[in-house]
Motif scaffolding. Structure first.
Motif, PDB file in Angstrom:
ATOM      1  N   SER A 412       0.847  -1.184   0.000  1.00 45.60           N
ATOM      2  CA  SER A 412       0.000   0.000   0.000  1.00 45.60           C
ATOM      3  C   SER A 412       0.881   1.232   0.000  1.00 45.60           C
ATOM      4  N   MET A 413       0.571   2.184  -0.874  1.00 49.07           N
ATOM      5  CA  MET A 413       1.317   3.440  -0.932  1.00 49.07           C
ATOM      6  C   MET A 413       0.811   4.376   0.164  1.00 49.07           C
ATOM      7  N   VAL A 414       1.640   4.613   1.173  1.00 45.17           N
ATOM      8  CA  VAL A 414       1.270   5.497   2.267  1.00 45.17           C
ATOM      9  C   VAL A 414       1.584   6.951   1.949  1.00 45.17           C
ATOM     10  N   SER A 415       2.408   7.180   0.958  1.00 43.19           N
ATOM     11  CA  SER A 415       2.661   8.513   0.431  1.00 43.19           C
ATOM     12  C   SER A 415       3.071   8.341  -1.020  1.00 43.19           C
ATOM     13  N   GLU A 416       3.341   9.444  -1.696  1.00 45.40           N
ATOM     14  CA  GLU A 416       3.657   9.358  -3.120  1.00 45.40           C
ATOM     15  C   GLU A 416       4.942   8.588  -3.376  1.00 45.40           C
ATOM     16  N   ASP A 417       5.874   8.643  -2.448  1.00 41.54           N
ATOM     17  CA  ASP A 417       7.191   8.032  -2.661  1.00 41.54           C
ATOM     18  C   ASP A 417       7.513   6.964  -1.624  1.00 41.54           C
ATOM     19  N   LYS A 418       6.516   6.443  -0.931  1.00 45.23           N
ATOM     20  CA  LYS A 418       6.788   5.459   0.110  1.00 45.23           C
ATOM     21  C   LYS A 418       5.671   4.432   0.150  1.00 45.23           C
ATOM     22  N   GLY A 419       6.043   3.156   0.191  1.00 42.09           N
ATOM     23  CA  GLY A 419       5.067   2.082   0.254  1.00 42.09           C
ATOM     24  C   GLY A 419       5.325   1.170   1.433  1.00 42.09           C
ATOM     25  N   ALA A 420       4.257   0.701   2.054  1.00 39.47           N
ATOM     26  CA  ALA A 420       4.355  -0.264   3.150  1.00 39.47           C
ATOM     27  C   ALA A 420       3.918  -1.626   2.625  1.00 39.47           C
ATOM     28  N   PHE A 421       4.692  -2.662   2.929  1.00 39.16           N
ATOM     29  CA  PHE A 421       4.390  -3.998   2.414  1.00 39.16           C
ATOM     30  C   PHE A 421       4.438  -5.016   3.544  1.00 39.16           C
ATOM     31  N   LEU A 422       3.822  -6.179   3.272  1.00 39.44           N
ATOM     32  CA  LEU A 422       3.811  -7.278   4.231  1.00 39.44           C
ATOM     33  C   LEU A 422       3.744  -8.599   3.479  1.00 39.44           C
ATOM     34  N   PHE A 423       4.649  -9.499   3.812  1.00 39.27           N
ATOM     35  CA  PHE A 423       4.620 -10.880   3.333  1.00 39.27           C
ATOM     36  C   PHE A 423       4.313 -11.800   4.513  1.00 39.27           C
ATOM     37  N   LYS A 424       3.465 -12.779   4.268  1.00 37.20           N
ATOM     38  CA  LYS A 424       3.265 -13.865   5.212  1.00 37.20           C
ATOM     39  C   LYS A 424       3.150 -15.141   4.403  1.00 37.20           C
ATOM     40  N   LEU A 425       4.174 -15.975   4.459  1.00 39.89           N
ATOM     41  CA  LEU A 425       4.279 -17.140   3.580  1.00 39.89           C
ATOM     42  C   LEU A 425       4.497 -18.404   4.381  1.00 39.89           C
ATOM     43  N   CYS A 426       4.080 -19.518   3.785  1.00 41.32           N
ATOM     44  CA  CYS A 426       4.339 -20.849   4.337  1.00 41.32           C
ATOM     45  C   CYS A 426       5.014 -21.672   3.252  1.00 41.32           C
ATOM     46  N   ASN A 522      -2.584  20.141  -7.393  1.00 43.00           N
ATOM     47  CA  ASN A 522      -2.800  19.557  -6.074  1.00 43.00           C
ATOM     48  C   ASN A 522      -1.532  19.494  -5.240  1.00 43.00           C
ATOM     49  N   ALA A 523      -0.470  20.167  -5.701  1.00 45.26           N
ATOM     50  CA  ALA A 523       0.797  20.082  -4.985  1.00 45.26           C
ATOM     51  C   ALA A 523       0.697  20.633  -3.577  1.00 45.26           C
ATOM     52  N   SER A 524      -0.155  21.638  -3.421  1.00 46.83           N
ATOM     53  CA  SER A 524      -0.265  22.270  -2.105  1.00 46.83           C
ATOM     54  C   SER A 524      -1.282  21.590  -1.205  1.00 46.83           C
ATOM     55  N   SER A 525      -2.083  20.651  -1.778  1.00 50.35           N
ATOM     56  CA  SER A 525      -3.101  19.984  -0.973  1.00 50.35           C
ATOM     57  C   SER A 525      -2.482  18.880  -0.136  1.00 50.35           C
ATOM     58  N   MET A 526      -3.231  18.441   0.844  1.00 52.49           N
ATOM     59  CA  MET A 526      -2.737  17.391   1.735  1.00 52.49           C
ATOM     60  C   MET A 526      -2.680  16.057   0.997  1.00 52.49           C
ATOM     61  N   VAL A 527      -1.557  15.349   1.194  1.00 55.20           N
ATOM     62  CA  VAL A 527      -1.381  14.055   0.553  1.00 55.20           C
ATOM     63  C   VAL A 527      -2.201  13.008   1.284  1.00 55.20           C
ATOM     64  N   ASN A 528      -2.947  12.211   0.567  1.00 54.44           N
ATOM     65  CA  ASN A 528      -3.691  11.123   1.190  1.00 54.44           C
ATOM     66  C   ASN A 528      -3.555   9.870   0.339  1.00 54.44           C
ATOM     67  N   GLU A 529      -3.809   8.719   0.973  1.00 54.48           N
ATOM     68  CA  GLU A 529      -3.570   7.436   0.315  1.00 54.48           C
ATOM     69  C   GLU A 529      -4.492   7.228  -0.880  1.00 54.48           C
ATOM     70  N   GLU A 530      -5.745   7.674  -0.783  1.00 62.27           N
ATOM     71  CA  GLU A 530      -6.675   7.471  -1.872  1.00 62.27           C
ATOM     72  C   GLU A 530      -6.221   8.175  -3.140  1.00 62.27           C
ATOM     73  N   HIS A 531      -5.679   9.387  -2.964  1.00 57.40           N
ATOM     74  CA  HIS A 531      -5.203  10.144  -4.119  1.00 57.40           C
ATOM     75  C   HIS A 531      -4.067   9.408  -4.816  1.00 57.40           C
ATOM     76  N   PHE A 532      -3.158   8.861  -4.036  1.00 59.38           N
ATOM     77  CA  PHE A 532      -1.998   8.213  -4.634  1.00 59.38           C
ATOM     78  C   PHE A 532      -2.353   6.851  -5.227  1.00 59.38           C
ATOM     79  N   MET A 533      -3.301   6.123  -4.624  1.00 60.08           N
ATOM     80  CA  MET A 533      -3.720   4.864  -5.217  1.00 60.08           C
ATOM     81  C   MET A 533      -4.409   5.117  -6.558  1.00 60.08           C
ATOM     82  N   GLU A 534      -5.177   6.202  -6.643  1.00 58.87           N
ATOM     83  CA  GLU A 534      -5.790   6.545  -7.917  1.00 58.87           C
ATOM     84  C   GLU A 534      -4.731   6.890  -8.951  1.00 58.87           C
ATOM     85  N   LYS A 535      -3.689   7.559  -8.506  1.00 58.09           N
ATOM     86  CA  LYS A 535      -2.595   7.921  -9.402  1.00 58.09           C
ATOM     87  C   LYS A 535      -1.852   6.673  -9.881  1.00 58.09           C
ATOM     88  N   MET A 536      -1.705   5.677  -8.979  1.00 54.83           N
ATOM     89  CA  MET A 536      -0.994   4.455  -9.337  1.00 54.83           C
ATOM     90  C   MET A 536      -1.793   3.601 -10.315  1.00 54.83           C
TER      91      MET A 536
END
Length: 614
Positions: A412-426, A522-536
Motif C-alpha cells: 500500500s502506498m502510504v505517500s507518493e514516494d513510500k510504500g508499506a508492504f507485508l509478506f506472510k508465507l508458508c 494539487n501540490a499544495s493539498s494534503m497528501v492522502n492514500e486514496e489520491h496516490f492509489m488513484e494515481k498508481m
C-alpha cells in the motif's frame, strides 16, 4: 493427397527484412503445380514460388499493414479487408499469408500458409504443401464481413487447420532451424544422483537432517572420433558447435536441411544425429543386427558400460491472489528425460505410476514409445531408446501436494514516494522427505520506480535491493529445507525516488513524462492514500515487453525456487520395475527436480488481472 508433411520452401529473414537464406524443393513444387492443374485453378492461384526480393517486399508490406512482424491477430479498426487480422484469430500471429507483387489483395497474389517463427534477430518462414482448396478457403476467411466465428463452426480457421497435419510438421521444422541459427541446440538434461560417500547409517542420518549428496547433470551423448561413438563410463562430452556467437552458418543449415528433410520431406529433425553422421560417417562395423531394423533416431549403436537414467523435470506455474472472489491457479508442466546407454537395439518397458494423483491433463510421447493403459493410476510404456539424452514424455498436470509456497503479499502506498508492504508465507506445507527445497527467493519488481531505501527485517533470510527491485532470499544454497514446513514473515517499507523527477519509458521506445497539470494543481493539498492509489492505477502502457504484467496499475511479487527428491505432481518411475529385453545387467536410476516458472503473488490490496471461469 498424402497426410504427411512436405515443404515447398524455407526463407530466413534478418531484422532488416532482407532474405539471408532460402531453400526451395522442386519435387514438392511439382506436386503443388499438379494439384493446381488437376483442379483447373492454375490461373486462379499464385501457383509459383516468389523470388527472395519479392518475398522480402511482401513481408515488409505485411509488417506495415498489420502493425508488426507478428501481426495483431485480432481485428481492429485499422485492419484491412484481406489481412490476417481480418480473420480475427490469434493463430494468424504464427500462420500468416503474404500478397506477392501486390496490386490487389486477391487469390492470385496470396501465398499461404506461411509458418512464422521469430528467433533472435531472424524471422523464419516455412511454406508447407497444402491443397489449392485450402488456400482458397483461407482467402474467403480474409474477406468475410463478420468478426470471427463461433467455436466448432466449419468456416473457422481452427477447423481448416485441423485438416492440415502438415502445419504441425512445418512448425517443428521452423523451431529446429531457429535453434540451429541461434545455437540453442542443447539436448535435455539428465541428472544422476551422486554416489554416497560412506553409506549405511551415515547416509540415513544425513538425509534425515536435510544433508544429501548433490545431483550431477550428465552431458548429452555426442559422437566420438570413432564411428561407433564409444563413450567412457559415466561421462560424455558435447562437441556440437554453437552458432549463436557468429553470423548465420549457411553451410550448417544446408547440411541439416539436406539430411533431415531430403526432397522436402522431414525424416529426422534431431540436429545432434545429423551432426554426428556428418562428422563420423559410417563404416562396415556399423551394420545393425540382421534380424532387427535400426530406427532413424539411433544412427549409431552404443558401445560401453551400460546404464539407464530417468529424470523428471517439472515447472510449477501459479497465480496466488488471496481473495475469496478469485480462485488461485496452480499448474505443473513436466517432462521425463531419459538416457539409455544400452548396446544393440533393446526394448525398454516400465509402468508410469501416479497418474491418478497427478490428474494428468495432456501428455505426449517420443515417437520411439508405445503406451498401453494398465489401470487408472498407471500406464505401460515400451520404447526403443535413441542414442544420448532425449525427452521421453511431456505432460501437463496438477500439483498434487499443493503449492510449495503459499501465503499473501500486500503493498500500500502510504505517500507518493513510500510504500508499506507485508509478506506472510508458508513453505513446503505438506511436503515430506525426500522432497527438499534447495533455494527460495522472492522478488518485488518496481520497473517504474527507483528504489532509494528499504526498512524492514524478515523473520528468516537476507534482503538486498537493486535500482528497481527488492530481493528476499528465504532459503539459500547449502541449507536446504527437508521434511518440514516453515512460516516466514517480512514487514517493511520501501522508499522511492521522487515521482516528479522520473521519466518512464514505454514498451514502444517513447519517453512519457509522468507529471501532469492535475499534479501541479494539487501540490499544495494534503497528501492522502486514496489520491496516490488513484494515481498508481492510471492506464499506462507496459514498461518493458519482458515484464508483461508490470503496468503501473498492477504490482506483484515473483517467487523462484528449486525442489529435488521427487515430483510435485505425483508422477514417478520405480527403477526396480524397469525391464530391458533382451535382458542385460544395467543399473537404472531415477531422479527428479522441480523449478518455479511464472509463480506470482499478486498484491492483495491492488488490482490484479485474472480469467473468469465457468
Amino acid at each position: 493427397m498424402s497426410s504427411g508433411c512436405s515443404i515447398r520452401a524455407i526463407w530466413i529473414l534478418n531484422n532488416l527484412d532482407a532474405v539471408v537464406f532460402s531453400r526451395r524443393f522442386p519435387v514438392v513444387e511439382k506436386r503443388w503445380r499438379a494439384f493446381c492443374n488437376t483442379d483447373n485453378e492454375i490461373e486462379q492461384l499464385f501457383s509459383s514460388l516468389p523470388s527472395d526480393s519479392d518475398l522480402s517486399d511482401a513481408f515488409l508490406h505485411r509488417r506495415h499493414r498489420e502493425g508488426s512482424a507478428r501481426g495483431f491477430g485480432i481485428r481492429k479498426s485499422n485492419s484491412s479487408l484481406g489481412s490476417d487480422s481480418w480473420v480475427d484469430d490469434p493463430i494468424t500471429r504464427h500462420i500468416i499469408g503474404l500478397y506477392i507483387n501486390k496490386e490487389m489483395e486477391d487469390d492470385k497474389n496470396l501465398l499461404w500458409p506461411l509458418i512464422l517463427h521469430i528467433k533472435g534477430y531472424y524471422s523464419i518462414l516455412v511454406l508447407p504443401l497444402v491443397e489449392p482448396r485450402h488456400v482458397k478457403a483461407y482467402a474467403r476467411l480474409c474477406k468475410r464481413p463478420d468478426c470471427g466465428s463461433s467455436l466448432g463452426l466449419d468456416d473457422s480457421l481452427s477447423s481448416l487447420l485441423l485438416d492440415l497435419p502438415a502445419i504441425t510438421g512445418a512448425f517443428m521444422i521452423a523451431h529446429a532451424i531457429g535453434d540451429i541459427i541461434t545455437g540453442d541446440t542443447v539436448e535435455p538434461e539428465v541428472i544422476i544422483n551422486a554416489a554416497p560417500s560412506v553409506g549405511g547409517l551415515f547416509d540415513s542420518l544425513t538425509g534425515s537432517i536435510g544433508i544429501s549428496s548433490r545431483a550431477k547433470p550428465v552431458a548429452p551423448q555426442s559422437a566420438s572420433s570413432s564411428p561407433l561413438g564409444t563413450t567412457g563410463p559415466g561421462s560424455a562430452t558435447a562437441d556440437t558447435p554453437k552458432m549463436g556467437s557468429r553470423p548465420l552458418d549457411k553451410d550448417a543449415l544446408r547440411t541439416f536441411i539436406s539430411s533431415s528433410m531430403p526432397f522436402g520431406t522431414p525424416l529426422d529433425l534431431n540436429y545432434s544425429n545429423i551432426f554426428s553422421i556428418k562428422v563420423n560417417g559410417f563404416s562396415a562395423l556399423d551394420l545393425p543386427p540382421t534380424d532387427q531394423k535400426q530406427p532413424a533416431w539411433k544412427p549409431y549403436l552404443f558401445k560401453g558400460k551400460q546404464r539407464m537414467l530417468f529424470t523428471t523435470h517439472e515447472t510449477v506455474h501459479a497465480a496466488l491472489y488471496d481473495r475469496d472472489e478469485i480462485p488461485d491457479i496452480i499448474s505443473v508442466s513436466g517432462q521425463i528425460n531419459c538416457r539409455a546407454d544400452l548396446e544393440g537395439l533393446p526394448d525398454v518397458s516400465f509402468p508410469l505410476t501416479g497418474l491418478n494423483i497427478a490428474n494428468l491433463e495432456v501428455s505426449s510421447y517420443h515417437p520411439c514409445a508405445q503406451v498401453s493403459d494398465q489401470g487408472p493410476d498407471k500406464q505401460g510404456v515400451v520404447f526403443s531408446p535413441p542414442l544420448g539424452n532425449f525427452v521421453l514424455m511431456r505432460y501437463q498436470a496438477t500439483c498434487a501436494l499443493g503449492p510449495p509456497v503459499k501465503g499473501f503479499y500486500q503493498l500500500s502506498m502510504v505517500s507518493e514516494d513510500k510504500g508499506a508492504f507485508l509478506f506472510k508465507l508458508c513453505l513446503m506445507e505438506g511436503y515430506k522427505a525426500p522432497l527438499t527445497m534447495e533455494f527460495c527467493t522472492v522478488t518485488m519488481p518496481f520497473p517504474r520506480r527507483r528504489v532509494i531505501s528499504l526498512d524492514g527485517i524478515p523473520s528468516l533470510g537476507t534482503v538486498s535491493t537493486s535500482e528497481h527491485s527488492v530481493e528476499w532470499k528465504i532459503v539459500t544454497g547449502g541449507r536446504g529445507l527437508t521434511g518440514k514446513s516453515i512460516e516466514v514473515t517480512f514487514p517493511g517499507t520501501v522508499k522511492f525516488a521522487p515521482w516528479k523527477n522520473q521519466m518512464a519509458r514505454s514498451a514502444f521506445g517513447t519517453i512519457v513524462d509522468e507529471d501532469s497539470d492535475n499534479e501541479a494543481e494539487n501540490a499544495s493539498s494534503m497528501v492522502n492514500e486514496e489520491h496516490f492509489m488513484e494515481k498508481m492505477n492510471k492506464d499506462l502502457p507496459p514498461v518493458d515487453l519482458e515484464e508483461p504484467f508490470c503496468w503501473q496499475a498492477y504490482n506483484y511479487a515473483k517467487v523462484s525456487f528449486k525442489i529435488v527428491g521427487a515430483s510435485v505432481s505425483g508422477i514417478s518411475i520405480d527403477p526396480k520395475s524397469v525391464s530391458i529385453y533382451p535382458a542385460v545387467k544395467a543399473p537404472v536410476e531415477f531422479s527428479a527436480q522441480v523449478t518455479s516458472g511464472d509463480y506470482i503473488l499478486w498484491n492483495t490490496l491492488g488490482k490484479c488481472p485474472h480469467v473468469a471461469t465457468v
